[in-house]
Each structure stands twice: as C-alpha cells, then as structure tokens.
Design a protein around this motif. Structure first.
Motif, PDB file in Angstrom:
ATOM      1  N   LEU A 196      72.086  53.173  11.013  1.00 55.48           N
ATOM      2  CA  LEU A 196      70.670  53.020  11.384  1.00 55.48           C
ATOM      3  C   LEU A 196      70.508  52.041  12.546  1.00 55.48           C
ATOM      4  O   LEU A 196      69.698  52.257  13.439  1.00 55.48           O
ATOM      5  N   VAL A 197      71.309  50.979  12.576  1.00 52.98           N
ATOM      6  CA  VAL A 197      71.283  50.037  13.703  1.00 52.98           C
ATOM      7  C   VAL A 197      71.668  50.770  14.983  1.00 52.98           C
ATOM      8  O   VAL A 197      71.022  50.615  16.027  1.00 52.98           O
ATOM      9  N   CYS A 198      72.703  51.608  14.927  1.00 55.63           N
ATOM     10  CA  CYS A 198      73.119  52.386  16.107  1.00 55.63           C
ATOM     11  C   CYS A 198      72.027  53.360  16.539  1.00 55.63           C
ATOM     12  O   CYS A 198      71.757  53.510  17.733  1.00 55.63           O
ATOM     13  N   LEU A 199      71.392  54.025  15.588  1.00 47.64           N
ATOM     14  CA  LEU A 199      70.346  54.991  15.917  1.00 47.64           C
ATOM     15  C   LEU A 199      69.151  54.314  16.583  1.00 47.64           C
ATOM     16  O   LEU A 199      68.621  54.817  17.571  1.00 47.64           O
ATOM     17  N   PHE A 200      68.747  53.167  16.077  1.00 51.72           N
ATOM     18  CA  PHE A 200      67.583  52.461  16.618  1.00 51.72           C
ATOM     19  C   PHE A 200      67.957  51.494  17.734  1.00 51.72           C
ATOM     20  O   PHE A 200      67.084  50.927  18.386  1.00 51.72           O
ATOM     21  N   GLU A 201      69.260  51.308  17.943  1.00 51.98           N
ATOM     22  CA  GLU A 201      69.789  50.441  18.999  1.00 51.98           C
ATOM     23  C   GLU A 201      69.263  49.018  18.890  1.00 51.98           C
ATOM     24  O   GLU A 201      69.056  48.340  19.899  1.00 51.98           O
ATOM     25  N   SER A 202      69.026  48.562  17.654  1.00 58.18           N
ATOM     26  CA  SER A 202      68.614  47.177  17.431  1.00 58.18           C
ATOM     27  C   SER A 202      68.762  46.834  15.954  1.00 58.18           C
ATOM     28  O   SER A 202      68.715  47.704  15.091  1.00 58.18           O
ATOM     29  N   GLU A 203      68.932  45.542  15.700  1.00 55.87           N
ATOM     30  CA  GLU A 203      69.021  45.042  14.325  1.00 55.87           C
ATOM     31  C   GLU A 203      67.605  44.777  13.815  1.00 55.87           C
ATOM     32  O   GLU A 203      66.786  44.218  14.533  1.00 55.87           O
ATOM     33  N   PRO A 204      67.332  45.148  12.581  1.00 54.85           N
ATOM     34  CA  PRO A 204      66.023  44.819  12.013  1.00 54.85           C
ATOM     35  C   PRO A 204      65.996  43.360  11.564  1.00 54.85           C
ATOM     36  O   PRO A 204      67.033  42.736  11.387  1.00 54.85           O
ATOM     37  N   VAL A 205      64.803  42.847  11.392  1.00 54.69           N
ATOM     38  CA  VAL A 205      64.640  41.528  10.790  1.00 54.69           C
ATOM     39  C   VAL A 205      64.360  41.777   9.318  1.00 54.69           C
ATOM     40  O   VAL A 205      63.291  42.268   8.951  1.00 54.69           O
ATOM     41  N   ARG A 206      65.350  41.486   8.476  1.00 54.47           N
ATOM     42  CA  ARG A 206      65.191  41.727   7.040  1.00 54.47           C
ATOM     43  C   ARG A 206      64.127  40.795   6.474  1.00 54.47           C
ATOM     44  O   ARG A 206      64.078  39.627   6.808  1.00 54.47           O
ATOM     45  N   ARG A 207      63.301  41.340   5.612  1.00 52.96           N
ATOM     46  CA  ARG A 207      62.244  40.532   5.008  1.00 52.96           C
ATOM     47  C   ARG A 207      62.793  39.496   4.042  1.00 52.96           C
ATOM     48  O   ARG A 207      62.207  38.456   3.845  1.00 52.96           O
ATOM     49  N   HIS A 208      63.920  39.811   3.414  1.00 51.53           N
ATOM     50  CA  HIS A 208      64.520  38.904   2.445  1.00 51.53           C
ATOM     51  C   HIS A 208      65.965  38.660   2.864  1.00 51.53           C
ATOM     52  O   HIS A 208      66.887  39.274   2.338  1.00 51.53           O
ATOM     53  N   ASP A 209      66.139  37.782   3.831  1.00 51.27           N
ATOM     54  CA  ASP A 209      67.464  37.494   4.372  1.00 51.27           C
ATOM     55  C   ASP A 209      68.391  37.005   3.264  1.00 51.27           C
ATOM     56  O   ASP A 209      68.002  36.228   2.400  1.00 51.27           O
ATOM     57  N   GLY A 210      69.606  37.498   3.265  1.00 51.25           N
ATOM     58  CA  GLY A 210      70.587  37.085   2.282  1.00 51.25           C
ATOM     59  C   GLY A 210      70.701  38.035   1.103  1.00 51.25           C
ATOM     60  O   GLY A 210      71.689  38.003   0.377  1.00 51.25           O
ATOM     61  N   GLU A 211      69.703  38.887   0.880  1.00 48.63           N
ATOM     62  CA  GLU A 211      69.786  39.874  -0.203  1.00 48.63           C
ATOM     63  C   GLU A 211      70.659  41.034   0.236  1.00 48.63           C
ATOM     64  O   GLU A 211      70.710  41.366   1.419  1.00 48.63           O
ATOM     65  N   PRO A 212      71.343  41.677  -0.708  1.00 51.76           N
ATOM     66  CA  PRO A 212      72.146  42.855  -0.349  1.00 51.76           C
ATOM     67  C   PRO A 212      71.269  43.931   0.306  1.00 51.76           C
ATOM     68  O   PRO A 212      70.092  44.079  -0.032  1.00 51.76           O
ATOM     69  N   TRP A 213      71.853  44.664   1.234  1.00 54.70           N
ATOM     70  CA  TRP A 213      71.142  45.705   1.981  1.00 54.70           C
ATOM     71  C   TRP A 213      70.379  46.657   1.062  1.00 54.70           C
ATOM     72  O   TRP A 213      69.240  47.016   1.326  1.00 54.70           O
ATOM     73  N   ALA A 214      70.949  47.051  -0.042  1.00 53.61           N
ATOM     74  CA  ALA A 214      70.300  48.031  -0.925  1.00 53.61           C
ATOM     75  C   ALA A 214      69.045  47.482  -1.597  1.00 53.61           C
ATOM     76  O   ALA A 214      68.231  48.249  -2.087  1.00 53.61           O
ATOM     77  N   TYR A 215      68.869  46.162  -1.584  1.00 51.38           N
ATOM     78  CA  TYR A 215      67.741  45.573  -2.324  1.00 51.38           C
ATOM     79  C   TYR A 215      66.796  44.770  -1.442  1.00 51.38           C
ATOM     80  O   TYR A 215      66.119  43.870  -1.911  1.00 51.38           O
ATOM     81  N   THR A 216      66.734  45.096  -0.184  1.00 51.14           N
ATOM     82  CA  THR A 216      65.826  44.406   0.716  1.00 51.14           C
ATOM     83  C   THR A 216      65.003  45.427   1.488  1.00 51.14           C
ATOM     84  O   THR A 216      65.208  46.632   1.377  1.00 51.14           O
ATOM     85  N   SER A 217      64.074  44.950   2.253  1.00 54.53           N
ATOM     86  CA  SER A 217      63.263  45.798   3.118  1.00 54.53           C
ATOM     87  C   SER A 217      63.655  45.495   4.554  1.00 54.53           C
ATOM     88  O   SER A 217      63.778  44.328   4.927  1.00 54.53           O
ATOM     89  N   ALA A 218      63.860  46.545   5.338  1.00 53.18           N
ATOM     90  CA  ALA A 218      64.290  46.345   6.716  1.00 53.18           C
ATOM     91  C   ALA A 218      63.498  47.255   7.645  1.00 53.18           C
ATOM     92  O   ALA A 218      63.566  48.466   7.534  1.00 53.18           O
ATOM     93  N   PRO A 219      62.713  46.668   8.555  1.00 56.61           N
ATOM     94  CA  PRO A 219      61.989  47.480   9.538  1.00 56.61           C
ATOM     95  C   PRO A 219      62.817  47.678  10.817  1.00 56.61           C
ATOM     96  O   PRO A 219      63.142  46.718  11.502  1.00 56.61           O
ATOM     97  N   PHE A 220      63.181  48.908  11.108  1.00 53.09           N
ATOM     98  CA  PHE A 220      63.878  49.261  12.338  1.00 53.09           C
ATOM     99  C   PHE A 220      62.831  49.729  13.344  1.00 53.09           C
ATOM    100  O   PHE A 220      61.925  50.496  12.995  1.00 53.09           O
TER     101      PHE A 220
END
Length: 120
Positions: free
Chosen positions: A12-36
């Motif tokens: 998804l980072v490659c598709l959007f060509e940018s890293e999202p800012v995770r709403r809950h930094d430090g939580e595992p990817w499967a359990y956080t919200s990420a806006p691309f």
C-alpha cells in the motif's frame, strides 16, 4: 474480526507512494488505522484502512469537489495490484456479501469499477 489476509502495508505504501501517519503509533499494523493519501491524474485519493475492524473509507476529490466518499464495512481484505501497466487498489468482500470486488485504478488513469455476487 481482522481482514484475512491482512493487507500488505509495504504494498500500500508503494501504491500510494507515501507512508501514512498511523493514528496509534506503535500498535501492530493489523490493529491500527492508517490513512494513505496521494494525487493522481488530478484526483486527491485517500484510503483510510483499519484491518482490525474490517473497515475501509475511500475518498476521491477533484478540484476540491467530492467525487466519491465510500465507508465500507465488512471488508475481507484490500491489496495493491499491478496488472499490464496499471496500478490498482483491490478491495474484496466476503463471499456471502452482495458486493464482490471494488477496483480503483490509480495509474495510468483514475477509474473505479465494482463487481457484485449474483443472487440468481
């Protein structure tokens, strides 16, 4: 219930060509919200994904005008696809859902298609 399989964060980072800012930094990817977010062919595209809750929000704006604003629930998984020179976001729903697959083509042009499961 978590999306199965969990979408590939790196794809998804490659598709959007940018890293999202995770709403809950430090939580595992499967359990956080990420806006691309990205801009393609004059469209501002935003994918806000919460794999742990099977939620996807997809928004497209053009020239400041809302074109698409989808709040999708019960999503089985989402993925990045590269097919014949096209870059696509694929959103799949469970087999029991009337919705089947939503495709958002991001390159070379922006297009959207949504297939459904026939009840016949």
């Amino acid at each position: 219930m978590v999306m199965e399989p969990v979408p590939s964060y790196d794809d998804l980072v490659c598709l959007f060509e940018s890293e999202p800012v995770r709403r809950h930094d430090g939580e595992p990817w499967a359990y956080t919200s990420a806006p691309f977010r990205t801009t393609r062919a004059g469209y501002d595209i935003e994918l806000d994904i919460e794999p742990g809750h099977q939620l996807v929000r997809l928004r497209l704006h053009a020239a400041g005008i809302k074109v698409i604003d989808l709040d999708l629930q019960g999503v089985r998984t989402a993925s990045a696809e590269h097919l014949k020179g096209r870059e696509l976001l694929r959103v799949d729903f469970p087999d029991s859902s009337p919705a089947s697959t939503l495709w958002l083509q991001m390159k070379p042009d922006v297009a959207i298609a949504w297939s459904y499961n026939s009840t016949d």
